[in-house]
Design a protein around this motif. Structure first.
Motif, PDB file in Angstrom:
ATOM      1  N   ARG A  56      31.741 -20.189  64.824  1.00 28.75           N
ATOM      2  CA  ARG A  56      31.940 -21.602  64.458  1.00 28.75           C
ATOM      3  C   ARG A  56      30.833 -22.499  65.038  1.00 28.75           C
ATOM      4  O   ARG A  56      31.106 -23.558  65.617  1.00 28.75           O
ATOM      5  CB  ARG A  56      33.319 -22.097  64.912  1.00 28.75           C
ATOM      6  CG  ARG A  56      34.476 -21.381  64.251  1.00 28.75           C
ATOM      7  CD  ARG A  56      35.790 -22.114  64.428  1.00 28.75           C
ATOM      8  NE  ARG A  56      36.167 -22.220  65.820  1.00 28.75           N
ATOM      9  CZ  ARG A  56      36.767 -21.241  66.522  1.00 28.75           C
ATOM     10  NH1 ARG A  56      37.048 -20.091  65.928  1.00 28.75           N
ATOM     11  NH2 ARG A  56      37.096 -21.415  67.783  1.00 28.75           N
ATOM     12  N   TRP A 111      46.845 -27.707  58.219  1.00 31.39           N
ATOM     13  CA  TRP A 111      47.477 -27.605  59.535  1.00 31.39           C
ATOM     14  C   TRP A 111      47.036 -28.711  60.485  1.00 31.39           C
ATOM     15  O   TRP A 111      47.802 -29.131  61.353  1.00 31.39           O
ATOM     16  CB  TRP A 111      47.179 -26.239  60.150  1.00 31.39           C
ATOM     17  CG  TRP A 111      47.971 -25.126  59.529  1.00 31.39           C
ATOM     18  CD1 TRP A 111      49.023 -25.246  58.688  1.00 31.39           C
ATOM     19  CD2 TRP A 111      47.748 -23.723  59.705  1.00 31.39           C
ATOM     20  NE1 TRP A 111      49.489 -23.996  58.319  1.00 31.39           N
ATOM     21  CE2 TRP A 111      48.734 -23.054  58.937  1.00 31.39           C
ATOM     22  CE3 TRP A 111      46.830 -22.968  60.432  1.00 31.39           C
ATOM     23  CZ2 TRP A 111      48.815 -21.666  58.885  1.00 31.39           C
ATOM     24  CZ3 TRP A 111      46.909 -21.590  60.383  1.00 31.39           C
ATOM     25  CH2 TRP A 111      47.896 -20.938  59.611  1.00 31.39           C
ATOM     26  N   ARG A 120      39.257 -22.941  54.626  1.00 31.55           N
ATOM     27  CA  ARG A 120      39.144 -24.337  55.061  1.00 31.55           C
ATOM     28  C   ARG A 120      40.365 -25.159  54.657  1.00 31.55           C
ATOM     29  O   ARG A 120      40.829 -26.004  55.431  1.00 31.55           O
ATOM     30  CB  ARG A 120      37.884 -24.954  54.452  1.00 31.55           C
ATOM     31  CG  ARG A 120      37.627 -26.368  54.921  1.00 31.55           C
ATOM     32  CD  ARG A 120      36.379 -26.962  54.309  1.00 31.55           C
ATOM     33  NE  ARG A 120      36.153 -28.311  54.776  1.00 31.55           N
ATOM     34  CZ  ARG A 120      35.233 -29.121  54.285  1.00 31.55           C
ATOM     35  NH1 ARG A 120      34.424 -28.693  53.314  1.00 31.55           N
ATOM     36  NH2 ARG A 120      35.092 -30.348  54.762  1.00 31.55           N
ATOM     37  N   ILE A 164      50.058 -26.091  65.437  1.00 36.45           N
ATOM     38  CA  ILE A 164      49.729 -26.840  64.213  1.00 36.45           C
ATOM     39  C   ILE A 164      50.606 -28.075  64.030  1.00 36.45           C
ATOM     40  O   ILE A 164      50.255 -28.983  63.260  1.00 36.45           O
ATOM     41  CB  ILE A 164      49.807 -25.930  62.959  1.00 36.45           C
ATOM     42  CG1 ILE A 164      51.232 -25.429  62.719  1.00 36.45           C
ATOM     43  CG2 ILE A 164      48.817 -24.772  63.087  1.00 36.45           C
ATOM     44  CD1 ILE A 164      51.376 -24.577  61.475  1.00 36.45           C
ATOM     45  N   SER A 183      41.376 -25.388  65.909  1.00 35.83           N
ATOM     46  CA  SER A 183      40.890 -24.012  65.735  1.00 35.83           C
ATOM     47  C   SER A 183      40.532 -23.382  67.078  1.00 35.83           C
ATOM     48  O   SER A 183      40.843 -22.219  67.336  1.00 35.83           O
ATOM     49  CB  SER A 183      39.675 -23.996  64.808  1.00 35.83           C
ATOM     50  OG  SER A 183      40.016 -24.419  63.505  1.00 35.83           O
ATOM     51  N   GLU A 199      39.920 -31.116  63.595  1.00 34.26           N
ATOM     52  CA  GLU A 199      40.247 -29.784  63.083  1.00 34.26           C
ATOM     53  C   GLU A 199      39.639 -28.710  63.973  1.00 34.26           C
ATOM     54  O   GLU A 199      40.254 -27.658  64.213  1.00 34.26           O
ATOM     55  CB  GLU A 199      39.696 -29.682  61.656  1.00 34.26           C
ATOM     56  CG  GLU A 199      39.914 -28.386  60.947  1.00 34.26           C
ATOM     57  CD  GLU A 199      39.213 -28.388  59.597  1.00 34.26           C
ATOM     58  OE1 GLU A 199      38.433 -27.458  59.329  1.00 34.26           O
ATOM     59  OE2 GLU A 199      39.445 -29.329  58.821  1.00 34.26           O
ATOM     60  N   ARG A 200      38.449 -28.978  64.498  1.00 31.19           N
ATOM     61  CA  ARG A 200      37.768 -28.020  65.364  1.00 31.19           C
ATOM     62  C   ARG A 200      38.563 -27.776  66.646  1.00 31.19           C
ATOM     63  O   ARG A 200      38.684 -26.644  67.111  1.00 31.19           O
ATOM     64  CB  ARG A 200      36.361 -28.528  65.689  1.00 31.19           C
ATOM     65  CG  ARG A 200      35.592 -27.704  66.731  1.00 31.19           C
ATOM     66  CD  ARG A 200      35.382 -26.265  66.255  1.00 31.19           C
ATOM     67  NE  ARG A 200      34.702 -25.491  67.269  1.00 31.19           N
ATOM     68  CZ  ARG A 200      33.374 -25.338  67.326  1.00 31.19           C
ATOM     69  NH1 ARG A 200      32.593 -25.944  66.445  1.00 31.19           N
ATOM     70  NH2 ARG A 200      32.830 -24.591  68.255  1.00 31.19           N
ATOM     71  N   ARG A 224      43.089 -24.766  57.225  1.00 29.10           N
ATOM     72  CA  ARG A 224      42.811 -25.514  58.451  1.00 29.10           C
ATOM     73  C   ARG A 224      43.076 -26.998  58.254  1.00 29.10           C
ATOM     74  O   ARG A 224      43.674 -27.655  59.112  1.00 29.10           O
ATOM     75  CB  ARG A 224      41.350 -25.331  58.890  1.00 29.10           C
ATOM     76  CG  ARG A 224      40.969 -23.918  59.271  1.00 29.10           C
ATOM     77  CD  ARG A 224      39.645 -23.917  60.030  1.00 29.10           C
ATOM     78  NE  ARG A 224      38.578 -24.624  59.344  1.00 29.10           N
ATOM     79  CZ  ARG A 224      37.782 -24.080  58.435  1.00 29.10           C
ATOM     80  NH1 ARG A 224      37.968 -22.827  58.051  1.00 29.10           N
ATOM     81  NH2 ARG A 224      36.805 -24.775  57.880  1.00 29.10           N
ATOM     82  N   ALA A 284      42.574 -18.543  59.197  1.00 29.25           N
ATOM     83  CA  ALA A 284      42.354 -19.993  59.241  1.00 29.25           C
ATOM     84  C   ALA A 284      40.865 -20.321  59.276  1.00 29.25           C
ATOM     85  O   ALA A 284      40.415 -21.296  58.654  1.00 29.25           O
ATOM     86  CB  ALA A 284      43.053 -20.589  60.454  1.00 29.25           C
ATOM     87  N   ASP A 285      40.076 -19.508  59.975  1.00 29.01           N
ATOM     88  CA  ASP A 285      38.629 -19.742  60.022  1.00 29.01           C
ATOM     89  C   ASP A 285      37.987 -19.574  58.653  1.00 29.01           C
ATOM     90  O   ASP A 285      37.018 -20.257  58.311  1.00 29.01           O
ATOM     91  CB  ASP A 285      37.976 -18.765  61.012  1.00 29.01           C
ATOM     92  CG  ASP A 285      37.968 -19.310  62.431  1.00 29.01           C
ATOM     93  OD1 ASP A 285      38.487 -20.425  62.639  1.00 29.01           O
ATOM     94  OD2 ASP A 285      37.451 -18.619  63.322  1.00 29.01           O
TER      95      ASP A 285
END
Length: 273
Positions: free
Chosen positions: A181, A53, A47, A87, A98, A94-95, A50, A43-44
């Protein structure tokens, strides 16, 4: 975290607590944590994944379908189940999503270490590595160099810890080295340390003094801070001759600075103002 993210995170913590109370789930915690890290890694790097989700307008069936297609045959079912819950919750950003996927993995690994009686060792190793990092400008540079690929940074951590640390410590530090990140490595390590302490219902206090605390001073400080915090406090002691004398205590965002160096600086400012 803002409101929606905070509520979603609390729902995950409740789920994790229930899993830990189920004896049939405890043997699965370690593999599930590693599986969630596998999902977090992809996922990282992707993009679009991410974004899909984290988009609250995307229906659950689509999110779940993508997750199953990518990971159902690669990671344990418990990993997939937990990430589906994440999710399909609502996130302010979004951050945030994650970060919580990563925290979910770390929590599972900490829970496995706790069940095996290894969590104290992991806590100590995380703190000690953080101190080693702060003391080495070369290591900091190597782990923050934007020109260096994530794999190279992870290789540095792996070579430093190979056979010298608990497998959980090594797995988590190697992972975060390649998935900062935008964070400083020291910040990511501090977040892990705090998460491990929460698992034990404890608080970490970072205490800085010019000379090492005696056993009696350490015990008295633990007693006082535990009474103030209402929970058991673990002291991570730092010796820094630059503080000259006195003591600085940090608990989360709270700082009590009673060092002589700070008092001298305050006096200097008053005299020159």
């Amino acid at each position: 975290m803002l409101g929606s993210s905070r509520a979603s995170n609390e729902a995950l913590l409740t789920r994790l607590a229930a899993i830990y109370q189920d004896p049939t789930e405890v043997p699965l915690l370690g593999p599930a944590g590693t599986g969630v890290l596998t999902i977090a890694d992809v996922a990282d790097r992707e993009r679009s994944l991410r974004q899909l989700w984290a988009d609250s307008s995307t229906v659950s069936a689509v999110k779940d379908g993508v997750l199953d297609q990518l990971f159902a045959d690669r990671v344990p079912a418990l990993s997939v189940s937990l990430v589906k819950g994440i999710i399909n919750d609502r996130w302010s950003s979004e951050r945030d999503m994650s970060d919580v996927i990563e925290e979910c993995a770390a929590s599972l690994l900490f829970m496995a270490a706790e069940a095996d009686g290894r969590l104290d060792r992991v806590e100590e190793e995380l703190f000690r590595f953080g101190r080693t990092l702060e003391a080495s400008a070369d290591l900091q540079l190597a782990l923050t160099n934007p020109a260096s690929p994530a794999s190279a940074k992870q290789g540095i951590i792996a070579s430093l810890l190979d056979g010298k640390a608990d497998p959980t410590t090594e797995e988590l530090l190697v992972f975060i080295a390649g998935h900062l990140r935008g964070r400083q490595m020291s910040t990511a390590i501090a977040d892990l340390s705090e998460l491990a302490a929460v698992r034990r219902g404890r608080v970490i206090a970072t205490v800085t003094t010019a000379v090492p605390l005696t056993d009696a001073q350490h015990a008295r400080l633990v007693s006082v801070l535990s009474r103030i915090q209402g929970r058991d406090v673990i002291i991570n002691a730092i010796v820094d001759p630059g503080v000259v004398g006195g003591i600085e205590v940090r608990v989360g965002d709270e700082v009590v600075d009673g060092t002589l160096a700070t008092r001298i600086e305050q006096a200097r400012r008053r005299l020159t103002s």
